[in-house]
Design a protein around this motif. Structure first.
Motif, PDB file in Angstrom:
ATOM      1  N   TRP A 329     -22.331 -44.374  45.730  1.00  0.00           N
ATOM      2  CA  TRP A 329     -23.511 -43.342  46.422  1.00  0.00           C
ATOM      3  C   TRP A 329     -23.436 -43.183  48.394  1.00  0.00           C
ATOM      4  O   TRP A 329     -24.024 -41.441  48.221  1.00  0.00           O
ATOM      5  N   ASN A 330     -22.080 -43.200  48.714  1.00  0.00           N
ATOM      6  CA  ASN A 330     -21.921 -42.900  49.884  1.00  0.00           C
ATOM      7  C   ASN A 330     -21.801 -41.236  50.259  1.00  0.00           C
ATOM      8  O   ASN A 330     -21.440 -40.866  51.011  1.00  0.00           O
ATOM      9  N   ARG A 331     -20.780 -41.121  48.850  1.00  0.00           N
ATOM     10  CA  ARG A 331     -21.031 -39.727  48.895  1.00  0.00           C
ATOM     11  C   ARG A 331     -21.747 -39.403  47.750  1.00  0.00           C
ATOM     12  O   ARG A 331     -22.775 -38.247  47.989  1.00  0.00           O
ATOM     13  N   MET A 332     -20.548 -39.278  46.411  1.00  0.00           N
ATOM     14  CA  MET A 332     -21.835 -38.636  45.623  1.00  0.00           C
ATOM     15  C   MET A 332     -21.668 -39.661  44.496  1.00  0.00           C
ATOM     16  O   MET A 332     -19.928 -40.200  44.223  1.00  0.00           O
ATOM     17  N   PHE A 333     -21.818 -40.331  43.801  1.00  0.00           N
ATOM     18  CA  PHE A 333     -22.105 -40.981  42.442  1.00  0.00           C
ATOM     19  C   PHE A 333     -21.141 -40.355  41.454  1.00  0.00           C
ATOM     20  O   PHE A 333     -21.252 -39.377  40.522  1.00  0.00           O
ATOM     21  N   ARG A 406     -10.447 -41.857  46.169  1.00  0.00           N
ATOM     22  CA  ARG A 406     -11.649 -41.095  47.121  1.00  0.00           C
ATOM     23  C   ARG A 406     -11.259 -40.203  48.148  1.00  0.00           C
ATOM     24  O   ARG A 406     -11.486 -40.230  49.080  1.00  0.00           O
ATOM     25  N   THR A 407      -9.717 -40.595  48.008  1.00  0.00           N
ATOM     26  CA  THR A 407      -9.195 -39.086  49.314  1.00  0.00           C
ATOM     27  C   THR A 407      -8.555 -37.987  47.934  1.00  0.00           C
ATOM     28  O   THR A 407      -8.261 -38.142  47.289  1.00  0.00           O
ATOM     29  N   VAL A 517      -6.950 -31.699  45.213  1.00  0.00           N
ATOM     30  CA  VAL A 517      -6.081 -32.865  44.219  1.00  0.00           C
ATOM     31  C   VAL A 517      -6.815 -34.456  44.744  1.00  0.00           C
ATOM     32  O   VAL A 517      -6.073 -34.349  45.791  1.00  0.00           O
ATOM     33  N   SER A 518      -7.176 -34.753  44.227  1.00  0.00           N
ATOM     34  CA  SER A 518      -7.359 -36.387  44.291  1.00  0.00           C
ATOM     35  C   SER A 518      -6.182 -36.954  44.242  1.00  0.00           C
ATOM     36  O   SER A 518      -5.800 -37.675  45.065  1.00  0.00           O
ATOM     37  N   GLU A 519      -5.497 -36.540  43.264  1.00  0.00           N
ATOM     38  CA  GLU A 519      -4.436 -37.252  42.516  1.00  0.00           C
ATOM     39  C   GLU A 519      -3.416 -37.025  41.419  1.00  0.00           C
ATOM     40  O   GLU A 519      -3.934 -36.191  40.723  1.00  0.00           O
ATOM     41  N   PHE A 520      -1.503 -36.518  42.304  1.00  0.00           N
ATOM     42  CA  PHE A 520      -1.254 -35.957  41.663  1.00  0.00           C
ATOM     43  C   PHE A 520      -0.186 -37.045  41.241  1.00  0.00           C
ATOM     44  O   PHE A 520       0.903 -37.727  42.143  1.00  0.00           O
ATOM     45  N   THR A 521       0.382 -37.648  40.073  1.00  0.00           N
ATOM     46  CA  THR A 521       1.070 -38.870  39.900  1.00  0.00           C
ATOM     47  C   THR A 521       2.003 -38.118  38.897  1.00  0.00           C
ATOM     48  O   THR A 521       1.926 -37.903  37.705  1.00  0.00           O
ATOM     49  N   VAL A 522       2.906 -38.954  39.204  1.00  0.00           N
ATOM     50  CA  VAL A 522       4.641 -37.859  38.367  1.00  0.00           C
ATOM     51  C   VAL A 522       4.998 -39.269  38.311  1.00  0.00           C
ATOM     52  O   VAL A 522       5.066 -40.270  38.735  1.00  0.00           O
ATOM     53  N   PHE A 523       5.159 -40.089  36.589  1.00  0.00           N
ATOM     54  CA  PHE A 523       5.302 -40.786  35.987  1.00  0.00           C
ATOM     55  C   PHE A 523       6.791 -41.070  35.319  1.00  0.00           C
ATOM     56  O   PHE A 523       7.028 -39.916  35.045  1.00  0.00           O
ATOM     57  N   GLY A 524       7.830 -42.169  34.991  1.00  0.00           N
ATOM     58  CA  GLY A 524       8.914 -42.262  34.794  1.00  0.00           C
ATOM     59  C   GLY A 524       9.861 -43.700  34.620  1.00  0.00           C
ATOM     60  O   GLY A 524       9.300 -44.670  35.166  1.00  0.00           O
ATOM     61  N   LYS A 525      11.182 -43.187  35.271  1.00  0.00           N
ATOM     62  CA  LYS A 525      11.791 -44.176  35.486  1.00  0.00           C
ATOM     63  C   LYS A 525      12.749 -44.368  36.731  1.00  0.00           C
ATOM     64  O   LYS A 525      13.426 -42.843  36.389  1.00  0.00           O
TER      65      LYS A 525
END
Length: 533
Positions: A329-333, A406-407, A517-525
């Motif tokens: 609730w501190n920002r928006m639920f 949250r960022t 953009v809260s998160e940009f994740t690249v997946f791999g190995k």
């Protein structure tokens, strides 16, 4: 119930609780015949989808899913904003997802979801929904809602009546209960479970089969908050010794054992989790499982994992769909939805193999996902070096790769085509240059601030993703520059490619809407390495 009361601290709105019964079109067959009904697409399945049968007792044992189909949490759900308290109904070969803050979505594979409007009686809103099938109707209820029914998963639903006690007196508030869950047993007896608010715990009662709004007798108090169960305590660190919200009951039956699941410490908190009691009767007595919580955060991106439901797929595999907390609730639920496989060990102990944070195989791909469902791809982008077209005040691009929802990164307001380029190698002159074989990406966009119930116009986000080994010559691997779907989360499978640099470019965004953009994740190995130039 008024909107103000739904949003108040009494949790009529946000208390996660009700999960939905995954059930299917009722077949007018005897109990013996129902045990051999085939759960194929388009074929009517048993009413008792909350009773886990497995491939040897009703399921086909196969499901024609694409062998390379994957998903990642939080689930990308078209046209969603904030969503929590999921319940899934399996009906005529399709799945229907109902949540607080939006109904409903349909899917054939539990991965790709298409949004549909549900027709409700005027003035009715449903939070913490519960859906189940009984005889010829689909029933829908929620917090203080009373009971609605329809012949179709999408409605139109009609008002059937308020819940009443055994004397016929309507319950308060609103003739309903908080976080309701309805369980239909194999003998066609029907049971209602609900939360008593705060520390009061979970109640259960049998319903009148001739009038599903009426209690057959006084509700039974099944259990309450136990401060000895530290995980049930309120707070991000379970720091409130005498405060808790025990909610979100869900009943599953398997081989004569009744698994009564529930959620605590409260949907506000990252510690929100799923606990378990077991018994030999729908109304107990129940014994606390020392394995609780059976679903809880792993201190990564996925937190606040509670208020869930259980669904059995056509191949007999079992899956949990659950709430994920983004912001309180501190920002928006703000909440999302996750999914992971459910299993039972040799002693009948129930467990949920999650929460997962990497690409997983879709339901129907692996025969025993409960034993391990990870596809082998790991995040290779977290906290890597980057260059960026621009950064807004206090919204550096590092926030897009910190594994924290949250960022967020926001480009400058005059940046017409913002881009973010990651250097996955992060090599110094003393190190080899490590490249990576990437195979997928996930983008979590930000959403406009607002309260539950507000109507938003579609937000169409367009972008492209390119890769490079030298940072100069780029090859496109994802092209959604003409995307027309409203997806706040995007998961893109990529044909495996080795590279050092990955570049995200946002090519389209609605005017007047802030870009984030809260998160940009690249997946791999890990791929090949070579000496530093």
């Amino acid at each position: 119930m008024k909107m103000d009361s739904l949003l108040s601290r009494n949790r009529s709105f946000h208390g996660s609780g009700n999960v939905l019964a995954a059930t299917v079109k009722y077949a007018q067959l005897s109990r013996t015949a129902l045990l051999i009904v085939i759960l194929g697409c388009g074929i009517t399945a048993p009413t008792w989808a909350q009773v886990i049968r497995g491939p040897s007792a009703g399921s086909t044992g196969v499901w024609a899913q694409k062998s390379t189909l994957r998903y990642v949490n939080p689930l990308p759900v078209e046209g969603s904003r904030r969503m929590g308290d999921p319940v899934v109904l399996r009906f005529d070969g399709k799945y229907y997802l109902y949540v607080t803050e939006g109904m409903a979505w349909s899917s054939e594979d539990l991965v790709h979801w298409k949004h549909y409007q549900v027709s409700l009686p005027k003035g009715r809103i449903v939070t913490a929904p519960m859906v189940f099938v009984y005889k010829d109707y689909i029933y829908l209820t929620g917090n203080g809602t009373g009971l609605l029914r329809s012949r179709s998963p999408l409605g139109p639903f009609e008002y059937f009546g308020d819940f009443t006690d055994e004397k016929g007196i309507a319950l308060k508030p609103g003739g309903g209960v908080f976080d309701p869950m309805v369980f239909v047993d194999e003998d066609e007896r029907v049971y209602l479970y609900y939360s008593g608010y705060s520390v009061n715990g979970i109640y259960g009662v049998e319903l009148d089969r001739d009038n599903l709004t009426k209690f057959l007798g006084p509700p039974r108090h099944l259990f309450r908050f136990d401060p000895a169960h530290k995980w049930e305590r309120w707070g991000d660190h379970n720091e409130y010794r005498d405060v808790a919200w025990i909610e979100g009951p869900w009943m599953t039956k398997r081989q004569e054992t009744y698994y009564l699941q529930y959620s605590g410490s409260g949907t506000d908190w990252r510690t929100y989790a799923v606990g378990l009691y077991t018994g030999k009767s729908p109304l107990g007595p129940f014994t606390y499982s020392a394995r609780s919580p059976i679903l809880v955060q792993r201190h990564g991106l996925i937190n606040g994992t509670g208020h869930h439901c259980i669904i059995e797929a056509p191949d007999g595999t079992v899956w949990a769909l659950y709430t994920i907390l983004f912001r309180n609730w501190n920002r928006m639920f703000e909440r999302r939805i996750g999914m992971d496989p459910v299993g039972f060990d040799a002693k009948g102990n129930m467990f949920i193999n999650g929460p997962s944070e990497t690409p997983q195989w879709a339901p129907g791909v692996k025969p025993q996902p409960r034993l391990g469902n990870d596809s082998g791809s790991i995040p290779v982008s977290e906290d890597k070096s980057y260059t960026v077209s621009s950064e807004g005040p206090g919204r550096e691009a590092a926030y897009a790769i910190d594994n924290n929802v949250r960022t967020w990164w926001a480009p400058a307001s005059d940046d017409s085509q913002p881009w973010l380029m990651l250097d996955l190698s992060c090599a110094t002159e003393y190190d080899v240059v490590q490249e990576f074989e990437i195979d997928s990406t996930r983008i979590i966009f930000t959403i406009p601030a607002g309260r539950w119930g507000e109507v938003f116009s579609p937000v169409i986000r367009q972008y492209k993703i390119e890769v490079s080994s030298d940072g100069k010559t780029f090859t496109p691997v994802v092209d959604k520059t003409k995307n027309n779907a409203d997806n706040v989360i995007e998961f893109d499978d990529i044909a495996p490619v080795q590279c050092r640099y990955v570049k995200l470019t946002i090519t389209g965004w609605p005017k007047g809407q802030p870009i984030g953009v809260s998160e940009f994740t690249v997946f791999g190995k890990a791929g090949a390495s070579h000496p530093h130039p």
